[in-house]
Design a protein around this motif. Structure first.
Motif, short mmCIF file in Angstrom:
data_model
loop_
_atom_site.label_atom_id
_atom_site.label_comp_id
_atom_site.label_asym_id
_atom_site.label_seq_id
_atom_site.Cartn_x
_atom_site.Cartn_y
_atom_site.Cartn_z
N ASP A 1 8.22 27.50 69.42
CA ASP A 1 8.62 27.73 68.04
C ASP A 1 9.81 28.68 68.11
O ASP A 1 9.65 29.86 68.44
N ALA B 1 9.37 32.08 65.92
CA ALA B 1 8.41 33.07 66.42
C ALA B 1 8.68 33.48 67.86
O ALA B 1 8.52 34.64 68.22
N ASP B 2 9.10 32.53 68.70
CA ASP B 2 9.23 32.79 70.13
C ASP B 2 10.61 33.26 70.55
O ASP B 2 10.78 33.76 71.66
N ARG C 1 13.14 35.65 66.19
CA ARG C 1 12.65 36.91 65.65
C ARG C 1 12.51 37.98 66.73
O ARG C 1 12.66 39.17 66.44
N LYS C 2 12.28 37.59 67.95
CA LYS C 2 12.05 38.58 69.00
C LYS C 2 13.33 39.08 69.64
O LYS C 2 13.45 40.27 69.95
N ALA D 1 8.45 43.35 63.29
CA ALA D 1 7.49 42.80 62.33
C ALA D 1 7.44 43.66 61.06
O ALA D 1 7.33 43.13 59.94
N THR E 1 10.24 29.77 58.52
CA THR E 1 8.96 30.28 59.02
C THR E 1 8.66 29.77 60.41
O THR E 1 7.95 30.42 61.17
N SER E 2 9.21 28.60 60.74
CA SER E 2 8.99 28.05 62.08
C SER E 2 10.05 27.00 62.37
O SER E 2 10.64 26.43 61.45
#
Length: 458
Positions: free
Chosen positions: A165, A168-169, A172-173, A195, A413-414
């Motif tokens: 994803d 998320a993976d 965002r990181k 977060a 969101t994804s």
């Protein structure tokens, strides 16, 4: 109080970024900028407001708080450059009259603090100098090394699985890990900070608690760097000749974190989505008609990381775009709406490669001082991802990609993808340890040649 509606035959009535249809409804009073109507189809919402009110529209914020939303590109620039509009929220009559509740989700963004974004005049100049000169000390080679290190680590985590994803993976990181390193935040706290920032921006019920967590983290960082200075933004702000107080340093670190993470996350995710779903984008990129930085500029036009900036207040009664603005009114900058203003983009299908006159990073005295960092993280991170996994493809239909809108931004969101699983880590030669010497300028052309090779292969 309103201006004439735009030409209904404009191409904007038939097309809008993200495929949002344009809604049509009779003119009415102020509309809320939150809720299903505004957040589900924001570009349709903007065009509805534009048709009803012109370049400046009355809207409502959480709790029924009234404000103005600037929809016109020219009018937005006027607000950003004119001394008639202050960035000091103490001019807002909601604060002067004490009508904003203590638990309002507007407070983390608008409550006055000794910040470069919320001051003006000599005080703004002093704080701006400290921020810009401290940011200028950031070594671009070190930034590239951080991006390569963390992007490689993130890619290594999902490369063997053949699926990921990318929100998320990755999206965002990566900014959280890179920016926290530059600020001086411990690596193990970076994702927690990221977060908390995302939650604070969303305007959720826990936004105030997330803001408090960030404040506490920045307070600890300031105290730590006072005892043991490092080679990071926190330490540089503490020793800058502008003599910032501990509170000013803490709040500017908080501002830098918020201003860097959410926009960069959204920029990376939107660019990857466009690459995976828009054939025009992929064709131009692979055909050499545009570079990855050009593609990012197109994304900044069509889907700016922040859609609305709510930090301007009128200092006196005035008129803007035909609307009568009263002293103390909040005047919000509609960056996304201004970027699709038919007065400057009558044909949204025309590419904007190399054109940086978008509103994504603001203008005037408060233009974003860290925009080069956001571009660098997005450019280098995406480049490395596509170099490592050239066969990446969307795992769902493009229309199934979920997007969540908030009053300030619109985020994916994804972004589920699949690809051929990779065996073992394939770390590029560019990955270096903290103790290794900085890359030499001669190494840059080789990296550029690899990028051109990837573009041709696409």
């Amino acid at each position: 109080m309103t201006t004439s509606p735009p030409d209904p035959t404009s191409p904007l009535a038939a097309t809008a970024p993200l495929g949002c249809p344009v809604a049509h409804a009779p003119a009415g009073g102020p509309r809320p900028v939150y809720g299903p109507e505004a957040e589900a189809e924001p570009y349709a919402f903007y065009e509805q407001l534009r048709a009803e009110h012109g370049a400046v529209a009355p809207v409502l914020l959480y709790g029924g708080v009234p404000a103005w939303l600037v929809l016109g590109h020219r009018e937005a620039l006027e607000v950003m450059r004119s001394p008639l509009y202050s960035s000091d929220s103490r001019n807002w009559h909601a604060f002067r009259q004490g009508t904003l509740p203590a638990d309002s989700p507007l407070l983390p963004i608008t409550a006055w603090q000794p910040l470069v974004a919320l001051t003006e005049g000599a005080e703004h100049a002093r704080l701006r100098e400290a921020v810009t000169e401290s940011l200028a000390r950031v070594n671009p080679h070190r930034v590239r090394r951080y991006i390569t290190r963390y992007a490689t680590r993130l890619i290594d985590a999902f490369a063997p699985t053949g699926q990921a994803d990318l929100v998320a993976d990755f999206s965002r990181k990566l900014p959280a890990l890179v920016v926290c390193q530059l600020l001086g935040i411990r690596e193990e706290d970076a994702l927690t900070a990221g977060a908390a920032v995302a939650d604070m921006i969303s305007g959720s019920a826990s936004a105030a608690q997330s803001n408090q967590l960030i404040v506490e983290m920045m307070s600890e960082l300031v105290e730590s760097r006072k005892r043991r200075p490092g080679d990071d933004l926190a330490s540089w702000l503490l020793v800058h000749p502008s003599e910032l107080s501990d509170e000013e340093v803490r709040e500017h670190l908080r501002l830098a974190l918020v201003a860097a993470l959410e926009p960069t996350t959204n920029l990376i995710a939107s660019a990857l989505r466009m690459l995976l779903t828009d054939e025009r984008f992929r064709g131009n990129l692979s055909g050499g008609q545009m570079t990855l930085p050009d593609a990012l500029e197109q994304v900044l036009w069509d889907h700016p990381p922040l859609a609305v900036v709510p930090t301007r207040w009128a200092k006196a009664d005035t008129y803007l775009g035909g609307a009568q603005i009263m002293a103390g009114d909040m005047v919000m900058l509609g960056l996304a709406a201004g970027n699709v203003d038919p007065a400057i983009r009558p044909d949204l299908m025309m590419p904007m490669y190399g054109n940086r006159s978008h509103l994504a990073f603001g203008a005037g005295a408060h233009e974003c001082p860290g925009q080069a960092l956001g571009r660098a993280v997005a450019d280098a991170g995406i480049d490395l991802l596509l170099e490592r996994i050239p066969d990446i493809r969307l795992a769902v239909d493009g229309n199934e990609v979920q997007v969540v809108g908030t009053w300030m931004s619109r985020r994916l969101t994804s972004l589920p993808v699949t690809f051929a699983p990779q065996r073992g880590a394939q770390k590029p030669a560019a990955v270096q340890s903290h103790a290794e010497p900085l890359p030499q300028p001669e190494a840059v052309p080789a990296r550029q040649e690899r990028r051109r090779g990837w573009l041709r292969s696409r």
